[in-house]
Scaffold this active site. Structure first.
Site, PDB file in Angstrom:
ATOM      1  N   CYS A 110      52.032  36.349  15.175  1.00 40.57           N
ATOM      2  CA  CYS A 110      52.372  35.138  14.420  1.00 40.57           C
ATOM      3  C   CYS A 110      51.284  34.807  13.389  1.00 40.57           C
ATOM      4  O   CYS A 110      51.089  35.573  12.465  1.00 40.57           O
ATOM      5  CB  CYS A 110      52.659  33.971  15.369  1.00 40.57           C
ATOM      6  SG  CYS A 110      53.584  32.662  14.524  1.00 40.57           S
ATOM      7  N   HIS A 214      56.566  35.944  19.204  1.00 39.18           N
ATOM      8  CA  HIS A 214      55.594  35.647  20.264  1.00 39.18           C
ATOM      9  C   HIS A 214      55.899  36.460  21.519  1.00 39.18           C
ATOM     10  O   HIS A 214      56.440  35.932  22.492  1.00 39.18           O
ATOM     11  CB  HIS A 214      55.599  34.147  20.586  1.00 39.18           C
ATOM     12  CG  HIS A 214      54.936  33.315  19.539  1.00 39.18           C
ATOM     13  ND1 HIS A 214      53.571  33.078  19.524  1.00 39.18           N
ATOM     14  CD2 HIS A 214      55.437  32.698  18.453  1.00 39.18           C
ATOM     15  CE1 HIS A 214      53.268  32.329  18.472  1.00 39.18           C
ATOM     16  NE2 HIS A 214      54.381  32.083  17.802  1.00 39.18           N
ATOM     17  N   GLU A 216      53.979  37.310  23.771  1.00 39.91           N
ATOM     18  CA  GLU A 216      53.249  36.793  24.943  1.00 39.91           C
ATOM     19  C   GLU A 216      54.104  35.850  25.782  1.00 39.91           C
ATOM     20  O   GLU A 216      53.854  35.686  26.973  1.00 39.91           O
ATOM     21  CB  GLU A 216      51.935  36.121  24.510  1.00 39.91           C
ATOM     22  CG  GLU A 216      52.062  34.729  23.890  1.00 39.91           C
ATOM     23  CD  GLU A 216      52.509  34.718  22.433  1.00 39.91           C
ATOM     24  OE1 GLU A 216      52.802  35.810  21.895  1.00 39.91           O
ATOM     25  OE2 GLU A 216      52.563  33.626  21.843  1.00 39.91           O
TER      26      GLU A 216
END
Ligand code: MN
Length: 238
Positions: A110, A214, A216
């Site tokens: 990002c 994202h 994660e």
């Protein structure tokens, strides 16, 4: 077995009280699940301290956060800019330069992709919806892991190999995007509206993957997200 030590950049929170350095725990969880050990990089480090810290690491994870200062790519600020921190910009650009000089593996997520691009001389779209009124919603999703739009990954890219897929659905929490890719970077994936969602550097021997989404937050249920972290940590273990 030795686990690779990964420099993880942090956000600057400015509000009432002292400035804080912070990081969403999902970066640390995803990195830990892949076998990496995080070393947090606060934006308040002196250049000497930063260099000493980076000498110790095996890889660089550039995390999400506020907007990069447009002065760094020669533009004046758009009124939509949020969360600009010159201290964070400076520390992360120094991290990119160090990692490029030392051939350290880089995973940029990002804002991380945006600051990587600016550090390498590229530009950003300061606000997707001002520049592209017909674009999809890119700052959307009720839950942090909710898929918001598709991404088509270039089948010839290294990223397609890493992810094990060329068409994926991703979360999306950005109002800025890549404009002109920086030196050596090439587009590896786009959203259906043409917004650049992934960059890589074909000429680089060391690992480099940069995505606008994202992963994660997607590792619990998306194989492509786990594969991205695993490939990064494996490269850092080198
Ligand atoms: Mn997006």
């Amino acid at each position: 077995m030795d686990q690779p030590l990964i420099a993880v950049t942090t956000s600057v929170a400015v509000g009432r009280g002292p400035e804080r350095a912070m990081v969403n725990a999902s970066y640390l969880t995803a990195l830990g699940a892949a076998g990496g050990v995080p070393l947090l990089i606060p934006p308040q480090l002196s250049p000497g301290a930063l260099e000493q810290l980076l000498e110790a690491v095996d890889g660089l994870l550039l995390t999400g956060g506020g907007d990069v200062s447009p002065a760094l790519y020669g533009e004046s600020p758009d009124p939509t800019l949020v969360g600009v921190s010159e201290a964070r910009d400076a520390v992360e650009i120094a991290c990119v330069r160090f990692a490029m000089d030392r051939d350290l593996p880089i995973l940029a997520l990002c804002r991380g992709m945006q600051v990587l691009n600016v550090a390498l001389g590229g530009t950003l779209v300061q606000d997707i919806h001002s520049a592209m009124p017909d674009a999809l919603a890119h700052a959307a999703g009720e839950a942090r892991d909710e898929p918001v739009h598709a991404v088509h990954v270039d089948p010839a890219s290294g990223l397609a190999r890493l992810l094990g897929a060329t068409d994926i659905d991703v979360n999306s929490r950005h109002h800025q995007a890549i404009g002109t890719p920086g030196e050596g970077l090439v587009v590896a994936g786009c959203a259906p509206d043409g917004v650049i969602e992934a960059l890589e550097m074909p000429g680089r021997a060391a690992f480099l993957a940069a995505v606008e989404w994202h992963p994660e937050d997607m590792t619990p249920h998306a194989d492509h997200a786990r594969r991205l972290f695993s490939a990064f940590v494996a490269a850092a273990r080198g």
